[in-house]
Scaffold this motif. Sequence first.
Motif, mmCIF file in Angstrom:
data_model
loop_
_atom_site.group_PDB
_atom_site.id
_atom_site.type_symbol
_atom_site.label_atom_id
_atom_site.label_comp_id
_atom_site.label_asym_id
_atom_site.label_seq_id
_atom_site.Cartn_x
_atom_site.Cartn_y
_atom_site.Cartn_z
ATOM 1 N N LEU A 61 0.825 -1.204 0.000
ATOM 2 C CA LEU A 61 0.000 0.000 0.000
ATOM 3 C C LEU A 61 0.864 1.261 0.000
ATOM 4 C CD1 LEU A 61 -2.804 -1.015 2.531
ATOM 5 C CD2 LEU A 61 -2.975 -0.844 0.046
ATOM 6 N N PHE A 62 2.009 1.202 0.674
ATOM 7 C CA PHE A 62 2.940 2.335 0.649
ATOM 8 C C PHE A 62 3.388 2.621 -0.783
ATOM 9 C CE2 PHE A 62 7.220 3.978 0.416
ATOM 10 C CZ PHE A 62 7.228 5.027 1.325
ATOM 11 N N LEU A 63 3.763 1.561 -1.501
ATOM 12 C CA LEU A 63 4.227 1.743 -2.878
ATOM 13 C C LEU A 63 3.113 2.300 -3.754
ATOM 14 C CD1 LEU A 63 6.256 -1.571 -3.289
ATOM 15 C CD2 LEU A 63 7.128 0.695 -2.715
ATOM 16 N N VAL A 64 1.886 1.802 -3.549
ATOM 17 C CA VAL A 64 0.756 2.305 -4.328
ATOM 18 C C VAL A 64 0.530 3.789 -4.031
ATOM 19 C CG1 VAL A 64 -1.739 2.127 -4.659
ATOM 20 C CG2 VAL A 64 -0.351 0.053 -4.486
ATOM 21 N N ALA A 65 0.563 4.147 -2.736
ATOM 22 C CA ALA A 65 0.339 5.547 -2.360
ATOM 23 C C ALA A 65 1.447 6.447 -2.892
ATOM 24 C CB ALA A 65 0.253 5.661 -0.835
ATOM 25 N N TYR A 66 2.667 5.926 -2.927
ATOM 26 C CA TYR A 66 3.798 6.735 -3.386
ATOM 27 C C TYR A 66 3.596 7.189 -4.828
ATOM 28 C CZ TYR A 66 8.625 8.190 -4.190
ATOM 29 O OH TYR A 66 9.744 8.915 -4.505
ATOM 30 N N PHE A 67 3.081 6.279 -5.666
ATOM 31 C CA PHE A 67 2.891 6.618 -7.076
ATOM 32 C C PHE A 67 1.505 7.205 -7.354
ATOM 33 C CE2 PHE A 67 6.268 3.401 -7.214
ATOM 34 C CZ PHE A 67 7.213 4.089 -7.962
ATOM 35 N N ALA A 68 0.547 6.949 -6.476
ATOM 36 C CA ALA A 68 -0.809 7.442 -6.711
ATOM 37 C C ALA A 68 -0.967 8.900 -6.339
ATOM 38 C CB ALA A 68 -1.816 6.589 -5.916
ATOM 39 N N PHE A 69 -0.299 9.342 -5.266
ATOM 40 C CA PHE A 69 -0.425 10.722 -4.814
ATOM 41 C C PHE A 69 0.760 11.536 -5.307
ATOM 42 C CE2 PHE A 69 -2.804 8.395 -1.503
ATOM 43 C CZ PHE A 69 -4.034 9.032 -1.635
ATOM 44 N N ASP A 70 0.509 12.768 -5.648
ATOM 45 C CA ASP A 70 1.561 13.683 -6.076
ATOM 46 C C ASP A 70 2.272 14.199 -4.839
ATOM 47 O OD1 ASP A 70 3.219 15.347 -7.416
ATOM 48 O OD2 ASP A 70 1.705 16.847 -7.920
ATOM 49 N N ILE A 71 3.554 13.855 -4.691
ATOM 50 C CA ILE A 71 4.315 14.261 -3.518
ATOM 51 C C ILE A 71 4.372 15.778 -3.454
ATOM 52 C CG2 ILE A 71 6.498 14.067 -2.293
ATOM 53 C CD1 ILE A 71 4.992 11.462 -2.595
ATOM 54 N N GLY A 158 9.629 -12.713 4.231
ATOM 55 C CA GLY A 158 8.927 -11.962 3.202
ATOM 56 C C GLY A 158 8.611 -10.548 3.618
ATOM 57 N N ALA A 159 8.150 -10.379 4.876
ATOM 58 C CA ALA A 159 7.805 -9.037 5.353
ATOM 59 C C ALA A 159 9.032 -8.150 5.452
ATOM 60 C CB ALA A 159 7.113 -9.133 6.715
ATOM 61 N N VAL A 160 10.128 -8.692 6.026
ATOM 62 C CA VAL A 160 11.352 -7.896 6.164
ATOM 63 C C VAL A 160 11.945 -7.591 4.793
ATOM 64 C CG1 VAL A 160 13.696 -7.904 7.078
ATOM 65 C CG2 VAL A 160 11.831 -8.765 8.484
ATOM 66 N N GLY A 161 11.884 -8.564 3.890
ATOM 67 C CA GLY A 161 12.422 -8.330 2.548
ATOM 68 C C GLY A 161 11.682 -7.232 1.813
ATOM 69 N N LEU A 162 10.359 -7.196 1.962
ATOM 70 C CA LEU A 162 9.578 -6.155 1.294
ATOM 71 C C LEU A 162 9.860 -4.768 1.849
ATOM 72 C CD1 LEU A 162 6.079 -7.823 0.798
ATOM 73 C CD2 LEU A 162 7.662 -7.072 -0.978
ATOM 74 N N LEU A 163 10.330 -4.700 3.103
ATOM 75 C CA LEU A 163 10.626 -3.387 3.685
ATOM 76 C C LEU A 163 11.745 -2.661 2.941
ATOM 77 C CD1 LEU A 163 10.375 -3.838 7.564
ATOM 78 C CD2 LEU A 163 9.029 -2.327 6.108
ATOM 79 N N GLY A 164 12.535 -3.407 2.179
ATOM 80 C CA GLY A 164 13.579 -2.746 1.400
ATOM 81 C C GLY A 164 13.038 -1.989 0.205
ATOM 82 N N LEU A 165 11.840 -2.342 -0.257
ATOM 83 C CA LEU A 165 11.290 -1.676 -1.441
ATOM 84 C C LEU A 165 11.015 -0.189 -1.227
ATOM 85 C CD1 LEU A 165 8.888 -4.425 -2.839
ATOM 86 C CD2 LEU A 165 11.166 -3.786 -3.637
ATOM 87 N N ALA A 167 12.613 1.893 0.587
ATOM 88 C CA ALA A 167 13.900 2.593 0.533
ATOM 89 C C ALA A 167 14.373 2.747 -0.912
ATOM 90 C CB ALA A 167 14.939 1.840 1.363
ATOM 91 N N ILE A 168 14.178 1.695 -1.709
ATOM 92 C CA ILE A 168 14.600 1.758 -3.108
ATOM 93 C C ILE A 168 13.749 2.760 -3.885
ATOM 94 C CG2 ILE A 168 14.780 0.439 -5.243
ATOM 95 C CD1 ILE A 168 15.381 -2.018 -3.530
ATOM 96 N N VAL A 169 12.439 2.730 -3.654
ATOM 97 C CA VAL A 169 11.544 3.639 -4.362
ATOM 98 C C VAL A 169 11.838 5.087 -4.008
ATOM 99 C CG1 VAL A 169 9.144 4.366 -4.560
ATOM 100 C CG2 VAL A 169 9.710 1.944 -4.654
ATOM 101 N N MET A 170 12.091 5.357 -2.718
ATOM 102 C CA MET A 170 12.308 6.735 -2.286
ATOM 103 C C MET A 170 13.640 7.306 -2.743
ATOM 104 S SD MET A 170 10.519 7.022 1.484
ATOM 105 C CE MET A 170 11.376 5.620 2.195
ATOM 106 N N LEU A 171 14.514 6.467 -3.299
ATOM 107 C CA LEU A 171 15.754 7.002 -3.873
ATOM 108 C C LEU A 171 15.453 8.010 -4.973
ATOM 109 C CD1 LEU A 171 18.013 3.807 -4.069
ATOM 110 C CD2 LEU A 171 18.291 5.759 -2.531
#
Length: 351
Positions: A61-71, A158-165, A167-171
């Motif tokens: 949901l974080f990833l969806v919100a990141y691209f759905a809302f204009d920062i 799986g949960a901990v691994g997804l937490l890296g996404l 950080a990668i997206v916010m780069l």
Amino acid sequence: MSIDHDHGVTGAEHTGHVPAVPDPGLPHHTWRPTDVDERLAKRAERQVASLFGLSAVCVILFLVAYFAFDIGDNHTTVGGFAASTLALGSTLGLALLFIGIGIIQWARKLMSDQELVEMRHPARSSDEDREATVEALQLGLEESGIARRPLVRNSLLGAVGLLGLPAIVMLRDLGPLPGDALYHTVWKKGMRVVRDVVGTPINVADLEIGDLVNAEPEIVFAVDEDGEHVLHGADLQIAKSKAAVILLRMDPSDITPGKGRENWSVDGIVCYSKICTHVGCPISLNERKTHHLLCPCHQSTFDLADSGKVVFGPAARALPQLPLMVDEEGFLVAQSDFTEPVGPSFWERDS
């Protein structure tokens, strides 16, 4: 112990001996429901895995919100808060919270339940204790049940691994890749050197021997000869800060020009980058008699009479020198951009 009202304390204290307090020992161990009922243990395992799964959902949901809302868009609000800020903060916070609660539940209900007594020991443990500690850690890993409970293990990974996404997206918010921008500044041939802040051009006659001036490039708010718009706003300020320079006038006989730099000064006026080559601090502490320039952050010292070479401190590179000349009106202008990158070193820099 007894008290004699006429003669004070009698009995044990009268003889100087205090009876020892008996060791109360450990209370009887009470087993947890999950220790004795495998059905409850399985249910607890599913609860922990569900918490880790909820964490993974929140990351998605974080990833969806990141691209759905204009920062930075403050017009779309929820309860008076910017939608992007609320969505990103709540989803990432819940992702971390669910992992934390899941680990706590795992430890409380499924990990091995033992009561231990640890005696005091010297600051450095003996070799035997160290070996025993390693064995205990290995035993703890086995008793955690991570090998016997693949559902918990796999859902946690799986949960901990997804937490890296996130950080990668916010780069992406760090900005575009620099390309060759680190190698160049806005200086170009014929650009005037002007005083910092006030922006007035500098005539050779304006400076006396020993004068040091903080300066910057004169950037005209117009369209250049290539049809490109000149920088403005924050981009303009960043460009000026990167191209900031210092001018110093000295006796021309004091200058030892580097190879190919014989015509880079004008009547004893030299120009160097104001950015220290150590970690990028602004430099302006001048030793007038020695022509040395000192960085106030870590005391790197550069010789402006000898191509800006390092004479002291942690800086590993000389200050980049800007080649100067005079225009038709007698004002100082640049011959070109710096011939080497300004500022601290970076990975791709090879000279």
